[in-house]
Scaffold this active site. Structure first.
Site, PDB file in Angstrom:
ATOM      1  N   ILE A   1      -7.860   7.446  -1.146  1.00 17.52           N
ATOM      2  CA  ILE A   1      -8.002   6.263  -1.004  1.00 17.52           C
ATOM      3  C   ILE A   1      -8.313   4.815   0.359  1.00 17.52           C
ATOM      4  O   ILE A   1      -8.503   5.682   1.429  1.00 17.52           O
ATOM      5  CB  ILE A   1      -6.192   5.429  -0.630  1.00 17.52           C
ATOM      6  CG1 ILE A   1      -6.129   4.073  -0.763  1.00 17.52           C
ATOM      7  CG2 ILE A   1      -5.822   6.244   0.242  1.00 17.52           C
ATOM      8  CD1 ILE A   1      -4.637   3.679  -1.031  1.00 17.52           C
ATOM      9  N   SER A   2      -9.564   3.994  -0.241  1.00 17.73           N
ATOM     10  CA  SER A   2     -10.175   3.549   0.991  1.00 17.73           C
ATOM     11  C   SER A   2      -9.134   3.576   1.603  1.00 17.73           C
ATOM     12  O   SER A   2      -7.921   2.766   1.395  1.00 17.73           O
ATOM     13  CB  SER A   2     -11.055   2.656   0.636  1.00 17.73           C
ATOM     14  OG  SER A   2     -12.237   3.507  -0.234  1.00 17.73           O
ATOM     15  N   ALA A   3      -9.760   3.077   3.545  1.00 19.86           N
ATOM     16  CA  ALA A   3      -9.153   2.363   4.066  1.00 19.86           C
ATOM     17  C   ALA A   3      -8.936   0.774   4.079  1.00 19.86           C
ATOM     18  O   ALA A   3      -9.367   0.032   3.374  1.00 19.86           O
ATOM     19  CB  ALA A   3      -9.594   2.702   5.648  1.00 19.86           C
TER      20      ALA A   3
ATOM     21  N   ARG B 105       1.085  -0.921   0.038  1.00 21.47           N
ATOM     22  CA  ARG B 105       0.246  -0.129   0.157  1.00 21.47           C
ATOM     23  C   ARG B 105       0.495   1.261   0.123  1.00 21.47           C
ATOM     24  O   ARG B 105       0.337   2.142  -0.666  1.00 21.47           O
ATOM     25  CB  ARG B 105      -0.937  -0.009   1.093  1.00 21.47           C
ATOM     26  CG  ARG B 105      -1.948   0.944   1.099  1.00 21.47           C
ATOM     27  CD  ARG B 105      -2.450   1.010   2.654  1.00 21.47           C
ATOM     28  NE  ARG B 105      -3.377   2.408   2.926  1.00 21.47           N
ATOM     29  CZ  ARG B 105      -4.269   1.885   2.334  1.00 21.47           C
ATOM     30  NH1 ARG B 105      -5.328   1.960   1.872  1.00 21.47           N
ATOM     31  NH2 ARG B 105      -5.087   3.669   3.235  1.00 21.47           N
TER      32      ARG B 105
END
Length: 215
Positions: free
Chosen positions: A49-51, A25
């Protein structure tokens, strides 16, 4: 990060744990951003950006539709992180397609993917990212076994249901102020069932101009 998500029960399968370990990530978040903190991060252009726990949740929900050789579509692909994860799971015989309407994000996502474990799949053409309106899907490689939508739609776009393969599954946030993560299943007879998985908060699935205005 992966161990923490496993301890919370978000990651329940070996395949999801493996792909989240392989696709770093840190390559997909803006410089200076803590990459492994479990929260969404801004990536510019009024996008996020999503968790990690949301990425893990979507990978778990789609796991059976991300088998080697299958086709996966990632709408609102943003940084390209989840598109790269899909590509690793469907492998070189499969197809992973990202669609993002901000050209600069497409460009930066391709650069990030080139630095990641998914780079060979990008080079071979099993993974591609395109500039386009995600609400229209990407017909070229349809039908898709798995569709993920990374922004909240006011209603489920018909084009995406049409591009879902019989036996396929789509995960999409739906709603305006209050949003739910919906799981859409297309049966072999092409009938469609929809269930709610959980409450979520995503940026809206909208036009490029509206997104850039922040409306």
């Amino acid at each position: 990060m992966v161990e923490q998500l496993q301890s919370y029960g978000v990651i329940r399968s070996k395949r999801v744990a493996e792909v989240m370990e392989k696709i770093d990530r840190a390559l997909f978040v803006p410089e200076g951003t803590p990459p492994y903190v479990d929260s969404p991060m801004p990536i510019g252009y009024n996008a996020t950006i999503s968790a990690p726990h949301m990425h893990a949740t979507c990978l778990q929900l789609l796991e059976e539709n991300l088998r080697p050789g299958m086709h996966a579509l990632d709408i609102g692909s943003g940084t390209g992180y989840l598109t790269a994860c899909f590509a690793m799971m469907v492998g070189p015989q499969g197809r992973a397609v990202g669609v993002e309407h901000i050209p600069e994000l497409v460009e930066s996502s391709v650069e990030s993917i080139r630095k990641s474990a998914a780079a060979p799949l990008l080079k071979e053409g099993a993974l591609s990212v395109h500039v386009g309106d995600g609400r229209l899907g990407w017909p070229e490689f349809a039908p898709y076994d798995a569709i993920h939508v990374g922004a909240a739609a006011s209603e489920i776009p018909k084009a995406l249901i049409d591009q879902l393969k019989p036996g396929g599954r789509m995960v999409i946030p739906v709603g305006n102020i209050f949003q739910d993560l919906k799981v859409v299943e297309k049966k072999m007879d092409c009938s469609v069932s929809i269930r709610t998985e959980t409450s979520v908060r995503y940026v809206p699935l909208t036009s490029r101009d509206a997104q850039l205005r922040g409306s």
